[in-house]
Design an enzyme around this catalytic site. Sequence first.
Site, short mmCIF file in Angstrom:
data_model
loop_
_atom_site.label_atom_id
_atom_site.label_comp_id
_atom_site.label_asym_id
_atom_site.label_seq_id
_atom_site.Cartn_x
_atom_site.Cartn_y
_atom_site.Cartn_z
N GLN A 1 -4.16 -0.07 0.56
CA GLN A 1 -4.55 1.13 1.30
C GLN A 1 -6.06 1.32 1.34
OE1 GLN A 1 -2.65 3.76 -1.86
NE2 GLN A 1 -4.34 5.10 -1.22
N CYS B 1 -1.44 6.50 0.60
CA CYS B 1 -0.37 5.93 -0.22
C CYS B 1 1.00 6.33 0.28
CB CYS B 1 -0.55 6.36 -1.66
SG CYS B 1 -0.45 8.15 -1.92
N HIS C 1 0.56 10.43 -6.19
CA HIS C 1 0.51 9.07 -5.62
C HIS C 1 1.91 8.66 -5.19
CE1 HIS C 1 -1.12 5.19 -4.78
NE2 HIS C 1 -0.53 4.56 -5.80
N ASN D 1 2.99 -1.11 -5.74
CA ASN D 1 1.86 -0.25 -5.46
C ASN D 1 1.18 -0.69 -4.17
OD1 ASN D 1 0.00 1.78 -5.81
ND2 ASN D 1 -0.81 1.03 -7.75
#
Length: 470
Positions: free
Chosen positions: A135, A141, A280, A300
């Site tokens: 990102q 996110c 997040h 992630n």
Amino acid sequence: MQLFLALGLFSAVATNAHDLASRSEVKREFIEFVQKFQKHYEGESESATRFEAFLDNIQFIQAENAKGHSYELGLNQFADMTIDEFSMTRLGFRAPRQQRWGSLPKLGVHMYSNRTLPTSVDWTTKGAVTPVKNQKQCGSCWAFSATGALEGAWHIATGKLVSLSEQQLVDCTKEFGEEGCDGGLMDNAFEYAKESSMCTEESYPYLAKDGNCKKARCTVGIPQGSVVGYKEVQHQSEQALMDAVSQQPVSIAIEADKRPFQLYQGGILSGPECGAQLNHGVLLVGYGTDKENTYWKVKNSWGADWGEEGYIRLARGVNGPGECGIASMPSYPIVRSSPGPSPGPSPTPAPPAPPAPETTHYEKPPCQDDEMEASIQGLDGSVCAPHCDTDSCPLDVPEGTTAKPQCALEDSSTGATYCALMCMHDSACPTGASCGVIGIFSPGICVYASSTVPATTLQITQSSQEKLIV
């Protein structure tokens, strides 16, 4: 120029690094770091700031790793940032400002079904997860978490893994409550995907900045109408979350603004260093056990240089919101295969099909328009359940059925009630169904075996239990 600036600053800054082996070691580490991650600093002032942050982080890494945690910290692309700088640019999840779901197409709450769960799940080995993305400095996110869940659901529905466009969500979802690089919510992205086709990553590439919506010029990755809604997973229930992710990848929100998260290199992150203030959005892709330590596997969106090739393992078996808040707000989209018409000239009309045989209510899925295909909490299989506003239920049952229709099921999230065939033994049920019983004195429900899990889970009403016991 930036390397010389860093070396010049070394003598002025590194004198306080008493726990490091030597000045030459610090110099070597920093030079390697700058070269590996191709860092570019603007002038002596920024170089000094970055170098100080690097020294502080490397001291923190050494001190924490010496404690013998179940995880290890290391130098990554964020090692020249303070935790405040890191948090300002690499997160982006925003909790809803009003009651969650609102008018969104919520399809019930995923509850633990009491079925035997797999000992481990990893969707990365099943072809349902795209490569790790990045990102960058944009707080998007939420978009990466949402595309990951949609990619996984589409693969499970169609067998096709298509990388979807996060930039489309950043640019095109303002009216759905998202704020682009300033943050967003995965649920709102699912609502947008229900109303719009989703573009491929290749045709609508990621720019890490806000822009104007260019959806009209993209290649469709998921056609409009394929996303039919989504389900919330029961809050603060690890069993429900395990149950959900055993079916498909799940969007989750966690707290990631702590230094162990910033500098994570590998192992199972656990302990008070990880809070539960959600900021997040990431993707839960499985769970497992490593040397008797149970964990969640999370994808992630900080690139493959971070963590375990872009993934992190979080401790499983933590009560309440779970490690880093992982069990606080999970959800996943419901996606069906929806192929469009073939291009080219219209085919020659086929001869009329023979009339379809008459069907009754309570048949094996697929269900009639006035029925919901659902599973029942505590039972394996599926049912076709007509809606009932009162105790009145359709009485047309499959031939040979002696089980009685009763307004016996309830959606715990909406309060809506549904009919089912109440039974005492298998012979009372339609052909292909069995009499599923929960406990000793609970009612029996005629349930069909099913290879797929319906989107909605219903529970038996208390009044139905009492009627059958009597």
